[in-house]
Design a protein around this motif. Structure first.
Motif, PDB file in Angstrom:
ATOM      1  N   ARG A 184      50.266  27.836  57.742  1.00  0.00           N
ATOM      2  CA  ARG A 184      50.178  26.652  58.599  1.00  0.00           C
ATOM      3  C   ARG A 184      48.726  26.247  58.817  1.00  0.00           C
ATOM      4  O   ARG A 184      48.406  25.053  58.870  1.00  0.00           O
ATOM      5  N   GLN A 213      58.906  28.129  61.819  1.00  0.00           N
ATOM      6  CA  GLN A 213      59.085  26.767  62.303  1.00  0.00           C
ATOM      7  C   GLN A 213      58.707  26.603  63.775  1.00  0.00           C
ATOM      8  O   GLN A 213      58.895  25.560  64.365  1.00  0.00           O
ATOM      9  N   LEU A 215      56.601  25.797  66.926  1.00  0.00           N
ATOM     10  CA  LEU A 215      55.492  24.888  67.157  1.00  0.00           C
ATOM     11  C   LEU A 215      54.363  25.638  67.859  1.00  0.00           C
ATOM     12  O   LEU A 215      54.380  25.814  69.078  1.00  0.00           O
ATOM     13  N   CYS A 241      54.347  21.054  62.348  1.00  0.00           N
ATOM     14  CA  CYS A 241      55.586  21.784  62.125  1.00  0.00           C
ATOM     15  C   CYS A 241      55.901  21.784  60.640  1.00  0.00           C
ATOM     16  O   CYS A 241      55.725  20.769  59.964  1.00  0.00           O
TER      17      CYS A 241
END
Length: 291
Positions: A184, A213, A215, A241
């Motif tokens: 991410r 997933q 946040l 996300c």
């Protein structure tokens, strides 16, 4: 093919001011005075003749020397020599290949770039530039790579591996993979519009999918920001996300990309509930057998 190699060797010798072996002169006083040319490998020949253009209708295979040797042998054994063409991956490094790629894809792709990444020998990430002005980045198996960030900046879609969850950071470093937070973080540094995380371990697929997933702020922790692009505002990093690439996942890009994180999150919730039910039944059956 042997004749082609001899001609290539002669051309290379002429370029270096040497004579091919059959034209070399000998000295009666020494057998070692014969001037010989360097051997030209098939991989070197592909690099020399790849500029000749793509032959329409053939499947182009791009790879390292070892990969091309394997596929060339397989094509020869299967009798598919006339259906494939080979492009050394060195022709696509960093600056990328344009003419050959555009010809092989009927203009769908305008450039393909291979970026060396840290994993096993000859591992590369890919940056694909499309005629539609979209840019897609595929990490392959790797540790986080700032070279890939630089090449893929402002991409429309990043497909990045996330083999381990954050609790297995040491395993990720040892085995040269990425954790979910590292993947991410790469997406935010690259300013990717959409992100799909893949290759998460089958040892904990459901738990990992939930963590992937979540946040969270990809920059939380002590590593800080080291990307090429300016760091995004706090609200951007907090809202990033990613979707999870479950097995056999298919989606249309770019039309379905925005909804993908919500869809895969819902799918993960369903799979988690099914897995919990399976475990509950297994425990019930085990208790019944013991009694």
């Amino acid at each position: 093919r042997a004749q082609l190699r001899r001609e290539a060797a002669a051309a290379l010798a002429t370029h270096h001011g040497e004579l091919p072996e059959e034209h070399a002169t000998t000295n009666n006083n020494s057998r070692n005075s014969m001037r010989r040319v360097h051997t030209v490998s098939k991989y070197d020949m592909r690099s020399m003749f790849s500029s000749g253009g793509y032959e329409a209708g053939k499947v182009m295979i791009i790879g390292s020397e070892a990969v091309l040797k394997y596929f060339e042998f397989s094509a020869c054994v299967a009798g598919l020599d006339d259906l494939v063409t080979f492009l050394p991956i060195v022709n696509t490094l960093y600056a990328g290949a344009t003419i050959e790629i555009a010809a092989a894809t009927d203009g769908v792709l305008t450039r393909l770039r291979s970026i060396p990444v840290q994993h096993c020998h000859s591992s590369y990430g890919l940056v694909l530039d499309f005629q539609s002005h979209h840019k897609i980045v595929y990490s392959g198996d790797c540790r986080p790579s700032q070279s890939l960030v630089k090449a893929g900046i402002d991409c429309d879609l990043l497909i990045h591996e996330a083999t381990f969850d954050d609790s297995k950071q040491d395993d990720a470093v040892k085995k040269r993979h990425s954790t979910s937070s590292e993947a991410r973080r790469m997406a935010v540094q690259m300013r990717a519009k959409h992100t799909v995380l893949t290759h998460f371990s089958q040892r904990y697929p459901l738990e990992a999918s939930n963590a992937l997933q979540t946040l969270v702020d990809p920059f939380s922790g002590s590593e800080g920001y080291t990307g090429y692009a300016p760091p995004p505002p706090p609200q951007a990093s907090q809202s990033h996300c990613a979707a999870v690439a479950y097995d056999f996942l298919k989606f249309s890009f770019p039309s379905q990309a925005s909804a993908l994180p919500q869809v895969t999150a819902a799918l993960g919730s369903v799979l988690t509930a099914l897995e919990e039910e399976r475990r509950r039944i297994k425990q019930t059956v085990g208790s019944a057998h013991q009694s």
